[in-house]
Design an enzyme around this catalytic site. Structure first.
Site, PDB file in Angstrom:
ATOM      1  N   ARG A  17       0.834  -1.211   0.000  1.00 46.29           N
ATOM      2  CA  ARG A  17       0.000   0.000   0.000  1.00 46.29           C
ATOM      3  C   ARG A  17       0.867   1.259   0.000  1.00 46.29           C
ATOM      4  NH1 ARG A  17      -0.380   4.681   2.750  1.00 46.29           N
ATOM      5  NH2 ARG A  17       0.114   3.540   4.632  1.00 46.29           N
ATOM      6  N   ASP A  18       1.608   1.491   1.075  1.00 43.99           N
ATOM      7  CA  ASP A  18       2.368   2.738   1.185  1.00 43.99           C
ATOM      8  C   ASP A  18       3.457   2.787   0.117  1.00 43.99           C
ATOM      9  OD1 ASP A  18       3.106   5.183   2.182  1.00 43.99           O
ATOM     10  OD2 ASP A  18       3.558   4.504   4.203  1.00 43.99           O
ATOM     11  N   HIS A 209       5.581   4.264  12.668  1.00 46.28           N
ATOM     12  CA  HIS A 209       5.615   4.184  11.203  1.00 46.28           C
ATOM     13  C   HIS A 209       6.634   5.211  10.715  1.00 46.28           C
ATOM     14  CE1 HIS A 209       3.289   3.870   7.244  1.00 46.28           C
ATOM     15  NE2 HIS A 209       3.866   5.051   7.081  1.00 46.28           N
ATOM     16  N   HIS A 211       9.296   6.749   7.936  1.00 51.74           N
ATOM     17  CA  HIS A 211       9.881   6.864   6.595  1.00 51.74           C
ATOM     18  C   HIS A 211      11.356   7.217   6.805  1.00 51.74           C
ATOM     19  CE1 HIS A 211       6.251   6.640   3.974  1.00 51.74           C
ATOM     20  NE2 HIS A 211       5.672   6.792   5.153  1.00 51.74           N
ATOM     21  N   CYS A 242       4.656   9.236   0.571  1.00 54.26           N
ATOM     22  CA  CYS A 242       3.265   9.692   0.615  1.00 54.26           C
ATOM     23  C   CYS A 242       3.111  10.725  -0.487  1.00 54.26           C
ATOM     24  CB  CYS A 242       2.932  10.318   1.969  1.00 54.26           C
ATOM     25  SG  CYS A 242       1.277  11.045   2.012  1.00 54.26           S
ATOM     26  N   ASN A 251       9.420   3.962   3.193  1.00 51.16           N
ATOM     27  CA  ASN A 251       9.402   3.531   4.598  1.00 51.16           C
ATOM     28  C   ASN A 251      10.717   2.851   4.942  1.00 51.16           C
ATOM     29  OD1 ASN A 251       6.487   3.090   3.370  1.00 51.16           O
ATOM     30  ND2 ASN A 251       6.242   3.500   5.535  1.00 51.16           N
TER      31      ASN A 251
HETATM   32  P1  HMG Z   1     -12.910  14.366  -2.434  1.00 48.66           P
HETATM   33  O1  HMG Z   1     -12.627  14.640  -3.877  1.00 48.66           O
HETATM   34  O2  HMG Z   1     -12.973  15.506  -1.490  1.00 48.66           O
HETATM   35  O3  HMG Z   1     -14.190  13.433  -2.213  1.00 48.66           O
HETATM   36  O4  HMG Z   1     -11.850  13.322  -1.951  1.00 48.66           O
HETATM   37  P2  HMG Z   1     -15.673  13.453  -2.615  1.00 48.66           P
HETATM   38  O5  HMG Z   1     -16.415  12.798  -1.506  1.00 48.66           O
HETATM   39  O6  HMG Z   1     -16.081  14.823  -3.088  1.00 48.66           O
HETATM   40  O7  HMG Z   1     -15.674  12.463  -3.881  1.00 48.66           O
HETATM   41  C1  HMG Z   1     -15.039  12.771  -5.111  1.00 48.66           C
HETATM   42  C2  HMG Z   1     -15.020  11.530  -5.980  1.00 48.66           C
HETATM   43  O8  HMG Z   1     -14.249  10.498  -5.371  1.00 48.66           O
HETATM   44  C3  HMG Z   1     -16.392  10.941  -6.204  1.00 48.66           C
HETATM   45  O9  HMG Z   1     -16.371  10.330  -7.477  1.00 48.66           O
HETATM   46  C4  HMG Z   1     -16.493   9.862  -5.167  1.00 48.66           C
HETATM   47  O10 HMG Z   1     -17.389   8.842  -5.491  1.00 48.66           O
HETATM   48  C5  HMG Z   1     -15.072   9.340  -5.170  1.00 48.66           C
HETATM   49  P3  HMG Z   1     -16.988  11.086  -8.778  1.00 48.66           P
HETATM   50  O11 HMG Z   1     -18.416  11.341  -8.423  1.00 48.66           O
HETATM   51  O12 HMG Z   1     -16.181  12.338  -8.938  1.00 48.66           O
HETATM   52  O13 HMG Z   1     -16.775  10.087  -9.882  1.00 48.66           O
HETATM   53  N1  HMG Z   1     -14.692   8.727  -3.898  1.00 48.66           N
HETATM   54  C6  HMG Z   1     -14.187   7.492  -3.788  1.00 48.66           C
HETATM   55  N2  HMG Z   1     -13.909   6.556  -4.705  1.00 48.66           N
HETATM   56  C7  HMG Z   1     -13.407   5.388  -4.239  1.00 48.66           C
HETATM   57  N3  HMG Z   1     -13.182   5.130  -2.932  1.00 48.66           N
HETATM   58  C8  HMG Z   1     -13.451   6.049  -2.001  1.00 48.66           C
HETATM   59  C9  HMG Z   1     -13.975   7.295  -2.427  1.00 48.66           C
HETATM   60  N4  HMG Z   1     -14.352   8.408  -1.763  1.00 48.66           N
HETATM   61  C10 HMG Z   1     -14.791   9.274  -2.677  1.00 48.66           C
HETATM   62  N5  HMG Z   1     -13.199   5.787  -0.735  1.00 48.66           N
HETATM   63  C11 HMG Z   1     -11.022  11.533  -0.532  1.00 48.66           C
HETATM   64  C12 HMG Z   1     -11.825  12.827  -0.607  1.00 48.66           C
HETATM   65  C13 HMG Z   1     -10.767  11.238   0.929  1.00 48.66           C
HETATM   66  C14 HMG Z   1     -11.803  10.414  -1.163  1.00 48.66           C
HETATM   67  C15 HMG Z   1      -9.717  11.771  -1.322  1.00 48.66           C
HETATM   68  O14 HMG Z   1      -9.107  12.916  -0.838  1.00 48.66           O
HETATM   69  C16 HMG Z   1      -8.755  10.628  -1.198  1.00 48.66           C
HETATM   70  O15 HMG Z   1      -9.014   9.545  -1.715  1.00 48.66           O
HETATM   71  N6  HMG Z   1      -7.620  10.845  -0.536  1.00 48.66           N
HETATM   72  C17 HMG Z   1      -6.679   9.760  -0.261  1.00 48.66           C
HETATM   73  C18 HMG Z   1      -5.308  10.268  -0.251  1.00 48.66           C
HETATM   74  C19 HMG Z   1      -4.386   9.140   0.069  1.00 48.66           C
HETATM   75  O16 HMG Z   1      -4.672   7.970  -0.118  1.00 48.66           O
HETATM   76  N7  HMG Z   1      -3.197   9.513   0.585  1.00 48.66           N
HETATM   77  C20 HMG Z   1      -2.166   8.583   0.916  1.00 48.66           C
HETATM   78  C21 HMG Z   1      -2.493   7.754   2.102  1.00 48.66           C
HETATM   79  S1  HMG Z   1      -2.063   8.532   3.648  1.00 48.66           S
HETATM   80  C22 HMG Z   1      -0.419   8.108   3.909  1.00 48.66           C
HETATM   81  O17 HMG Z   1       0.227   7.616   3.021  1.00 48.66           O
HETATM   82  C23 HMG Z   1       0.203   8.292   5.278  1.00 48.66           C
HETATM   83  C24 HMG Z   1       0.390   6.982   6.026  1.00 48.66           C
HETATM   84  O18 HMG Z   1       1.248   6.122   5.318  1.00 48.66           O
HETATM   85  C25 HMG Z   1       0.994   7.246   7.424  1.00 48.66           C
HETATM   86  C26 HMG Z   1       2.208   8.149   7.403  1.00 48.66           C
HETATM   87  O19 HMG Z   1       3.153   7.939   6.613  1.00 48.66           O
HETATM   88  O20 HMG Z   1       2.187   9.062   8.220  1.00 48.66           O
HETATM   89  C27 HMG Z   1      -0.935   6.263   6.248  1.00 48.66           C
HETATM   90 MG    MG Z   2       3.455   6.284   5.276  1.00 51.41          MG
END
Ligand code: HMG
Ligand code: MG
Length: 314
Positions: A17-18, A209, A211, A242, A251
């Site tokens: 995933r990450d 966690h 990096h 990220c 990571n």
């Molecule tokens: P948004 O654009 O504000 O959401 O995104 P929305 O509710 O307005 O929806 C927009 C569109 O996305 C719609 O589709 C929804 O259906 C769809 P459209 O009508 O335009 O065709 N949608 C989805 N589709 C699939 N699955 C879903 C989903 N939700 C909405 N769950 C949202 C808001 C949260 C969805 C967006 O900002 C997003 O997906 N962000 C994720 C970012 C991400 O994954 N970042 C990396 C992970 S975090 C990380 O890596 C840190 C970590 O490792 C820890 C660390 O290192 O500290 C965990």
């Molecule tokens: Mg991470």
């Protein structure tokens, strides 16, 4: 330091995933499945297999459901997937994962860049997801990101992290992973935050966690282990980053972490030789050399051996 060590440590593999969320190349679903199954065959028992986020935000993991459904894993492997909202939870339900991982940020700026929501709004959404997940007996993990350094706001005040722990605990989360998203933490900061956090949450519920952007991840693990944490996230070969934290590198590499743990007499249940094969596989599927030091040392040693054999044959 390291006078009292735990007998075992839980290694939480986040590479599929990450790691893959940050790869420019789109890795075919079949290769993701092969990687995850190989990680399980090497002995890893907690694997974050994908995320169910918007495919517009993270196209690399748009095939999460296909990957999850194709997996053939031993029954004791706990598969986990990142979930930001109810739509993501619906996919998690259909996927067969045993655990969902919620995520939120310690700073307002990272929260808005990462999920397009402020922290309070995110907490309300996560609370709804956690309630639904608990009702269906999913395990629930929660990440707090940017707990030490934020790419937009700089050094993060521990109070910003501490204020998020009570609402997460109220949601009934099983584990909280503190994320050094940009890899900017150093051991003294880790010790300080853990001291403060342990006033609110038992260390057995915390994971770390790291990096490895500035090469501090292993030193930070040592600090965390010494403080009493027994769960660490890592990613095969050091894959990762990220996409909404500019400059963040991969990571901590799983092989580096496990080498250190085994050499310290701590059990993980992982077979190092098989893990190196997983690292090689990860390199092949992303088409580049990965940063894991143990992996590279093993691969170079193997190459030297092959060369020497070829030369001796004349
Ligand atoms: P948004 O654009 O504000 O959401 O995104 P929305 O509710 O307005 O929806 C927009 C569109 O996305 C719609 O589709 C929804 O259906 C769809 P459209 O009508 O335009 O065709 N949608 C989805 N589709 C699939 N699955 C879903 C989903 N939700 C909405 N769950 C949202 C808001 C949260 C969805 C967006 O900002 C997003 O997906 N962000 C994720 C970012 C991400 O994954 N970042 C990396 C992970 S975090 C990380 O890596 C840190 C970590 O490792 C820890 C660390 O290192 O500290 C965990
Ligand atoms: Mg991470």
């Amino acid at each position: 330091m390291l006078e009292t060590l735990p007998e075992t440590v839980k290694v939480f593999e986040v590479g599929p995933r990450d790691g893959l969320q940050n790869e420019p190349a789109q890795v075919p679903a079949g290769q993701k499945v092969l990687l995850i199954e190989s990680l399980a065959a090497a002995g890893l028992r907690n694997i974050e297999i994908t995320s169910f986020v918007s495919p517009k935000w993270i196209p690399q993991l748009a095939d999460g459901l296909e990957v999850a459904r194709a997996l053939k894993l031993p029954p004791d492997v706990v598969t986990s997937a990142l979930v930001p909202n109810m739509k993501g939870f619906e996919s998690a339900r259909q996927s067969g994962v045993k655990e969902i991982a919620l995520f939120l940020s310690a700073t307002e700026s990272h929260s808005r860049k990462n999920i397009n929501k402020g922290i309070d709004e995110a907490l309300a959404t996560l609370s709804e997801v956690a309630a639904a997940a608990k009702a269906e007996r999913f395990l629930v993990r929660a990440y707090v990101s940017v707990v030490f350094v934020c790419p937009y706001e700089g050094r993060v005040d521990p109070d910003k992290v501490l204020r998020l722990l009570p609402p997460l605990l109220e949601m009934g989360v099983d584990e909280i992973s503190l994320g050094d998203t940009v890899g900017g933490a150093t051991p003294r900061q880790v010790i300080r935050l853990l001291k403060l956090a342990s006033g609110q949450v038992g260390l057995s519920k915390l994971a770390l966690h790291f990096h490895d952007t500035y090469g501090m991840a292993m030193a930070n693990v040592v600090a965390g282990l010494d403080a009493g944490v027994t769960t660490f996230d890592a990613s095969i070969g050091g894959l990762g980053g990220c996409p909404y934290a500019p400059g963040a590198s991969g990571n901590l590499a799983t092989e580096d972490l496990i080498y250190f743990l085994h050499e310290s007499g701590i059990k993980t249940g992982v077979d190092m030789d098989k893990l190196v094969e997983c690292g090689e596989l990860a390199q092949r599927i992303v088409g580049k050399k990965l940063t894991g030091r143990y992996l590279q040392a093993c691969l170079s040693a193997r190459e030297r051996k092959t060369q020497a054999k070829a030369e001796s044959r004349g």
